[in-house]
Write a protein that holds these residues in place. Structure first.
Motif, short mmCIF file in Angstrom:
data_model
loop_
_atom_site.label_atom_id
_atom_site.label_comp_id
_atom_site.label_asym_id
_atom_site.label_seq_id
_atom_site.Cartn_x
_atom_site.Cartn_y
_atom_site.Cartn_z
N SER A 1 58.93 51.73 38.05
CA SER A 1 60.26 51.57 37.49
C SER A 1 61.22 52.59 38.11
CB SER A 1 60.23 51.74 35.98
OG SER A 1 61.52 51.71 35.44
N ASN A 2 62.49 52.19 38.19
CA ASN A 2 63.52 53.08 38.73
C ASN A 2 64.24 53.87 37.63
OD1 ASN A 2 63.04 52.23 41.38
ND2 ASN A 2 64.40 50.46 41.14
N MET A 3 63.69 53.85 36.44
CA MET A 3 64.37 54.51 35.32
C MET A 3 64.20 56.03 35.40
SD MET A 3 63.73 52.15 31.96
CE MET A 3 61.96 52.09 32.14
N THR A 4 65.30 56.70 35.17
CA THR A 4 65.29 58.16 35.06
C THR A 4 65.27 58.54 33.59
OG1 THR A 4 67.70 58.25 35.09
CG2 THR A 4 66.57 58.36 37.22
N ASP A 5 65.16 59.84 33.33
CA ASP A 5 65.17 60.28 31.93
C ASP A 5 66.49 59.94 31.25
OD1 ASP A 5 62.63 61.27 32.24
OD2 ASP A 5 63.29 63.31 32.72
N THR A 6 67.58 60.06 32.01
CA THR A 6 68.90 59.75 31.44
C THR A 6 69.02 58.27 31.10
OG1 THR A 6 69.88 61.54 32.75
CG2 THR A 6 71.38 59.88 31.84
N SER A 7 68.55 57.42 32.03
CA SER A 7 68.64 55.98 31.78
C SER A 7 67.76 55.58 30.60
CB SER A 7 68.24 55.21 33.03
OG SER A 7 66.92 55.53 33.43
N LYS A 8 66.60 56.23 30.45
CA LYS A 8 65.74 55.93 29.30
C LYS A 8 66.45 56.29 27.98
CE LYS A 8 61.38 56.72 31.76
NZ LYS A 8 60.18 57.55 31.85
N VAL A 9 67.15 57.43 27.96
CA VAL A 9 67.87 57.84 26.75
C VAL A 9 68.95 56.83 26.42
CG1 VAL A 9 69.43 59.58 25.80
CG2 VAL A 9 67.35 60.28 27.01
N VAL A 10 69.69 56.38 27.43
CA VAL A 10 70.78 55.42 27.21
C VAL A 10 70.22 54.12 26.64
CG1 VAL A 10 72.57 54.05 28.32
CG2 VAL A 10 72.24 56.43 28.98
N ILE A 11 69.11 53.64 27.23
CA ILE A 11 68.51 52.39 26.77
C ILE A 11 67.98 52.54 25.35
CG2 ILE A 11 66.61 50.80 27.18
CD1 ILE A 11 66.99 51.26 30.18
N CYS A 12 67.41 53.68 25.03
CA CYS A 12 66.93 53.90 23.66
C CYS A 12 68.07 53.89 22.65
CB CYS A 12 66.19 55.23 23.59
SG CYS A 12 64.58 55.21 24.42
N LEU A 13 69.21 54.47 23.04
CA LEU A 13 70.39 54.41 22.16
C LEU A 13 70.86 52.96 22.00
CD1 LEU A 13 72.37 57.51 23.49
CD2 LEU A 13 71.38 57.25 21.20
N ASP A 14 70.82 52.21 23.07
CA ASP A 14 71.23 50.81 23.03
C ASP A 14 70.34 50.02 22.06
OD1 ASP A 14 72.12 48.26 23.48
OD2 ASP A 14 71.70 48.23 25.63
N LEU A 15 69.03 50.24 22.17
CA LEU A 15 68.09 49.50 21.32
C LEU A 15 68.21 49.94 19.85
CD1 LEU A 15 64.93 49.53 23.64
CD2 LEU A 15 66.55 47.66 23.26
N ALA A 16 68.45 51.23 19.64
CA ALA A 16 68.61 51.71 18.26
C ALA A 16 69.86 51.11 17.62
CB ALA A 16 68.68 53.23 18.25
N ALA A 17 70.94 51.02 18.42
CA ALA A 17 72.17 50.41 17.91
C ALA A 17 71.95 48.94 17.60
CB ALA A 17 73.29 50.60 18.93
#
Length: 289
Positions: free
Chosen positions: A42-58
């Motif tokens: 995967s090309n995900m970085t730690d920052t992108s993982k945090v953003v996606i987690c916020l998206d899913l939580a919302a």
């Protein structure tokens, strides 16, 4: 908010959701679970993982979320962000309609290959050098595709690529790797369990024919003749040929009379005409007796 990491707090403030405590707690929970899962390739970085987690939580709490800004802060392109979000959803098991081998086989109407596809998927996980989440759609689709190839079951390739959520080029590369792996692990075993290969049947047939020919040769092979018998047989044949030759020569030496023509030689003068007289008659006896 002090219990959360700095990246999560910073991005939440930029997205305007820093006051949503339950959202942040859920996003932090997703992040911890994601760190326990391996996201290989995967090309995900730690920052992108945090953003996606916020998206899913919302999304879980139904809170408004600025997706465009989230993509900007994640450092990913829109298409890549969507794909990574789907990967995280599958890893965290947030999608109730997760793709499985059984559901895919039912969808493609190839339930007969389900057991083989499960075996391929399990064997691939054993030989993998890193831990893989085989619930990801690309692995499930690839296992079903290889099982159909071995079982000679035709399925629409476009549907498999669509279900795998991969691009055609990515699918082609993954398909080449899986084909090599499956041929090494399953093709040989399938030949042993199934019908014998055509080459093996041909070899057995040729071997049987060769054995039959050898037996015929052994049966038809004449016994060894002794020298005395061979000498006597050859002399008898020579004497017969010599006698026949002598008889032929005697026949040729016998004088033969030339064949006479059946027609008589024509006479120079007619017996009924006198040579001196044109109109006279030649007598065969004298008149003065």
């Amino acid at each position: 908010m002090s219990v959360h990491n700095k990246t999560l707090t910073l991005i939440a403030s930029k997205l305007g959701i820093s006051d949503k405590e339950k959202l942040l707690n859920k996003a932090a929970e997703f992040e911890r679970l994601l760190q326990m899962r391996n996201v290989a390739g995967s090309n995900m970085t730690d920052t992108s993982k945090v953003v996606i987690c916020l998206d899913l939580a919302a999304n879980v709490f139904g809170i408004e979320f600025d997706v465009k800004a989230a993509i900007k802060y994640s450092g990913l392109k829109p298409t890549m962000y969507t794909n990574c979000r789907k990967v995280v959803v599958n890893l965290l098991e947030l999608n109730s309609d997760r793709l499985t081998v059984s559901t895919l086989c039912v969808t493609l109407q190839c339930a007969s290959v389900q057991e083989l596809a499960d075996n391929i998927l399990e064997e691939y996980q054993k030989q993998a050098k890193v831990e893989l989440d085989l619930d990801l759609p690309q692995y499930v689709c690839m296992a079903v595709s290889q099982a159909c190839r071995l079982s000679k079951v035709k399925v629409p390739k476009t549907k498999l690529i669509e279900k795998s959520r991969l691009k055609p080029a990515q699918w082609g590369k993954l398909d080449a790797d899986w084909t090599k792996f499956v041929d090494d692990k399953f093709a040989v075993a399938k030949k042993k369990r199934g019908r014998p290969a055509k080459t093996a049947v041909v070899d057995e047939t040729e071997q049987e024919s060769m054995e039959i020919e050898e037996q015929k040769i052994e049966i038809q092979e004449p016994q060894t003749e002794s020298y005395e018998d061979w000498k006597r047989r050859m002399l008898e044949a020579a004497y017969k040929e010599l006698a026949l030759l002598e008889q032929t020569q005697k026949i040729e030496k016998v004088p033969t009379t030339p064949r006479r023509s059946p027609r008589k030689t024509p006479q120079k003068f007619s017996p009924y005409k006198s040579p001196g007289k044109k109109n006279g008659v030649r007598l065969l006896f004298p008149l003065n007796i």
